[in-house]
Design an enzyme around this catalytic site. Structure first.
Site, PDB file in Angstrom:
ATOM      1  N   ASP A 123      47.398 -20.404   3.269  1.00  0.00           N
ATOM      2  CA  ASP A 123      46.400 -21.287   3.868  1.00  0.00           C
ATOM      3  C   ASP A 123      46.811 -21.569   5.298  1.00  0.00           C
ATOM      4  OD1 ASP A 123      44.199 -23.022   3.956  1.00  0.00           O
ATOM      5  OD2 ASP A 123      44.675 -23.892   2.012  1.00  0.00           O
ATOM      6  N   HIS A 158      42.133 -20.914  12.901  1.00  0.00           N
ATOM      7  CA  HIS A 158      42.370 -21.902  11.837  1.00  0.00           C
ATOM      8  C   HIS A 158      43.052 -21.283  10.622  1.00  0.00           C
ATOM      9  CE1 HIS A 158      39.970 -25.348  13.451  1.00  0.00           C
ATOM     10  NE2 HIS A 158      39.598 -24.377  14.265  1.00  0.00           N
TER      11      HIS A 158
HETATM   12  C1  GDG Z   1      40.048 -23.845   7.189  1.00  0.00           C
HETATM   13  C2  GDG Z   1      41.379 -23.165   6.846  1.00  0.00           C
HETATM   14  C3  GDG Z   1      42.566 -25.177   7.752  1.00  0.00           C
HETATM   15  C4  GDG Z   1      36.365 -30.314   0.403  1.00  0.00           C
HETATM   16  N1  GDG Z   1      35.637 -30.599  -0.684  1.00  0.00           N
HETATM   17  C5  GDG Z   1      34.777 -31.571  -0.338  1.00  0.00           C
HETATM   18  C6  GDG Z   1      34.997 -31.894   0.984  1.00  0.00           C
HETATM   19  N2  GDG Z   1      35.976 -31.103   1.421  1.00  0.00           N
HETATM   20  C7  GDG Z   1      36.548 -31.116   2.777  1.00  0.00           C
HETATM   21  C8  GDG Z   1      37.953 -31.662   2.735  1.00  0.00           C
HETATM   22  C9  GDG Z   1      38.592 -30.982   3.931  1.00  0.00           C
HETATM   23  C10 GDG Z   1      37.827 -29.677   4.035  1.00  0.00           C
HETATM   24  O1  GDG Z   1      36.650 -29.791   3.254  1.00  0.00           O
HETATM   25  C11 GDG Z   1      38.639 -28.500   3.523  1.00  0.00           C
HETATM   26  O2  GDG Z   1      39.605 -28.189   4.490  1.00  0.00           O
HETATM   27  P1  GDG Z   1      40.857 -27.239   4.197  1.00  0.00           P
HETATM   28  O3  GDG Z   1      41.749 -27.318   5.386  1.00  0.00           O
HETATM   29  O4  GDG Z   1      41.532 -27.693   2.968  1.00  0.00           O
HETATM   30  O5  GDG Z   1      40.272 -25.788   3.939  1.00  0.00           O
HETATM   31  P2  GDG Z   1      39.223 -24.734   4.635  1.00  0.00           P
HETATM   32  O6  GDG Z   1      37.815 -25.194   4.483  1.00  0.00           O
HETATM   33  O7  GDG Z   1      39.550 -23.415   4.031  1.00  0.00           O
HETATM   34  O8  GDG Z   1      39.569 -24.764   6.210  1.00  0.00           O
HETATM   35  C12 GDG Z   1      42.427 -24.233   6.567  1.00  0.00           C
HETATM   36  C13 GDG Z   1      41.221 -25.697   8.193  1.00  0.00           C
HETATM   37  O9  GDG Z   1      40.278 -24.633   8.399  1.00  0.00           O
HETATM   38  C14 GDG Z   1      41.317 -26.527   9.457  1.00  0.00           C
HETATM   39  O10 GDG Z   1      41.988 -25.842  10.468  1.00  0.00           O
HETATM   40  O11 GDG Z   1      43.376 -26.265   7.365  1.00  0.00           O
HETATM   41  O12 GDG Z   1      43.686 -23.613   6.298  1.00  0.00           O
HETATM   42  O13 GDG Z   1      41.234 -22.285   5.733  1.00  0.00           O
HETATM   43  O14 GDG Z   1      38.366 -31.721   5.104  1.00  0.00           O
HETATM   44  O15 GDG Z   1      37.869 -33.070   2.823  1.00  0.00           O
HETATM   45  N3  GDG Z   1      34.312 -32.850   1.627  1.00  0.00           N
HETATM   46  C15 GDG Z   1      33.359 -33.519   0.900  1.00  0.00           C
HETATM   47  N4  GDG Z   1      33.073 -33.219  -0.398  1.00  0.00           N
HETATM   48  C16 GDG Z   1      33.760 -32.263  -1.047  1.00  0.00           C
HETATM   49  O16 GDG Z   1      33.488 -32.006  -2.225  1.00  0.00           O
HETATM   50  N5  GDG Z   1      32.671 -34.507   1.500  1.00  0.00           N
END
Ligand code: GDG
Length: 496
Positions: free
Chosen positions: A385, A173
């Protein structure tokens, strides 16, 4: 002939389960939903097709009733949850140590944040073996095993020592670094060999796949690499494996529908009524130094300084979700963010105007969706990212199609969303400030044109498309209908 990609039982293995044990107020044990990109992405898949999910229970202390709690949760979820227990020492060394203090910073090109300790690696191998044992205990011939992420790169190698399993696939990821950086990892050879033990390894972007192939060419001299359509085939002494790029998606329709729910609507109306003459920029990230939050705050300060006409007319809502609190670098980052927010608000506040609204907590789903919908500009500027699902969720929730996405060229999402977003180099604070200024002044027509394009992309290349293309590559061994992925990321050059 039945479609093998849908008839096989799916076994997902990830560091954590989507529901984790929580000792609420040190009083009562409950299972609470996990957070983060991996869980958001995979939950709809397991809900949709069933299967097994193997992962850590989320706590080093477990109540006697834990097993029954997971059994009950499995019945409700419609797929099996198989918890793995880890000791505090294992969590410290394997999870906080090797995964998050060695691999995570290195794979995000941030070598200065790395800590290498041989003990971390030994614990990583032991815990990966523990996951492999759990997998083997549950394995049925014909299962499609899909291991996820940088915590579990070494699982296939152990499984192969125990049983014959033909379909072992892995998805990373996070980004995969170039050879210059990967070669710094003390266990580089072992990690590379571990990845080569899978039958299919998937990356988020073409860039990551290319980096991996270059590392194979550098370190695995015995391997022959050949490109076959959209996949690379690596021929090893006794077997072959495949490598491809599969950009992860979201359940975009579900996000759009949820963003229209009455309770979200009500909240959006309340926010809009309060900020009717102002634009809202949204930044939303886990607390992590890869997300570029200090650079983003500096860009916002630069905007306020160089374009005084926006003062009083634009706010930055920066949500930082607590994460990995036991690692010292994360504490330092929190202090740095709070210092910058304080400086900006101290300098540019006026009566009735506070430029940065800073939230250090996680949001519930209604709050999250309401902010996605209410924001005029999504400001997503990670230094690096894997994908960044927040960028995709923001577009899916922009149901009025009147908001603008400003996106870092170093987010994996830029390869797919680069055409509709304003793409920036997050290290260039002036360029980022210019992009915000352009977004602020963008006409409704251009906003709609760009947002439609973005939403078309997140709707078509969604999470089900991702699973389908990954499983087809693994099982059919070919990639029919797989579109040529974009590799070129246009930058934003105006106003210089
Ligand atoms: C890894 C990789 C890759 C965030 N704040 C809240 C909340 N979230 C949810 C978002 C989103 C998720 O968390 C964050 O996903 P990201 O992709 O932005 O980042 P990582 O956690 O670092 O994920 C990344 C991913 O894996 C998938 O392959 O894209 O590059 O680092 O879904 O909605 N959800 C809630 N409250 C929050 O305050 N409910």
């Amino acid at each position: 002939m039945p479609d093998q990609t849908t008839s096989k039982r799916l076994v997902v293995v990830s560091n954590r389960l989507p529901y984790v044990l929580d000792f609420q107020n040190r009083h009562q044990w409950t299972l609470k939903p996990g957070s983060g990109g991996l869980v958001t992405a995979l939950l709809p898949v397991l809900r949709n097709r069933g299967g097994v999910w193997i992962g850590w229970s989320g706590s080093t202390e477990e109540p006697p009733e834990a097993e029954e709690m997971f059994r009950q949760a499995s019945r409700e979820a419609g797929y099996l949850l198989r918890p793995i227990s880890l000791t505090q020492e294992e969590v410290d060394r394997y999870y906080h140590g090797y995964a998050n203090e060695s691999v995570w910073p290195l794979f995000h090109d941030l070598q200065s944040q790395c800590r290498f300790d041989p003990e971390y690696w030994h614990a990583y191998v032991r815990v990966n073996r523990k996951f492999a044992e759990a997998l083997v205990a549950d394995y049925r011939p014909g299962d499609f095993v899909w291991v996820h992420d940088y915590h579990l790169m070494d699982v296939a190698h152990h499984v192969r020592e125990m049983i014959q399993a033909p379909d072992l696939a892995f998805f990373l990821h996070i980004p995969f670094p170039s050879p210059d950086i990967f070669l710094k990892l003390p266990e580089r050879q072992a990690v590379l060999n571990s990845l080569l033990a899978y039958d299919l390894v998937g990356f988020q972007t073409q860039r990551d796949r290319r980096n991996f192939i270059q590392c194979v060419r550098t370190l695995a001299r015995h391997a022959h690499v050949q490109s076959e359509g959209h996949l690379h085939v690596v021929r090893l002494e006794d077997r072959e494996m495949r490598v491809g790029a599969f950009p992860i998606g979201i359940d975009a329709d579900a996000f759009a529908t949820a963003a229209l729910a009455p309770e979200v609507e009500e909240r959006v109306r309340a926010i809009k009524a309060r900020y009717y003459d102002r634009q809202i920029i949204l930044g939303l990230d886990r607390l992590d130094y890869t997300k570029g939050i200090p650079h983003r705050l500096q860009a916002f300060a630069n905007l306020l300084e160089r374009f005084p006409e926006v003062r009083g007319r634009i706010h930055l809502f920066q949500v930082v979700v607590p994460s990995r609190e036991r690692i010292p670098k994360y504490d330092e980052l929190k202090t740095e963010i709070e210092r910058l927010v304080g400086n900006i608000n101290g300098r540019y506040s006026e009566i009735g105007y506070v430029p940065v609204h800073y939230f250090f907590r996680s949001l519930n789903r209604t709050e999250l969706l309401a902010l996605y919908r209410a924001a005029d500009i999504g400001l997503i500027t990670p230094l690096k990212d894997g994908m960044n699902l927040v960028a995709k969720e923001f577009c899916a929730c922009s149901v009025e199609e009147n908001s603008v996405l400003v996106l870092s060229q170093f987010a994996g999402a830029a390869a797919q969303l680069g055409q509709g977003a304003l793409v920036v180099n997050p290290y260039d604070v002036e360029q980022t400030a210019d992009a915000i200024y352009n977004a602020f002044r963008m006409s409704p027509g251009e906003r709609r044109y760009r947002m439609r394009r973005l939403r078309r992309n997140v709707r078509t290349q969604n999470i089900f498309w991702w699973v389908d293309s990954f499983m087809r590559a693994a099982i059919d061994k070919e990639l029919r209908d797989f579109p040529v992925l974009q590799d070129y990321i246009p930058e934003h050059h105006e106003h210089r």
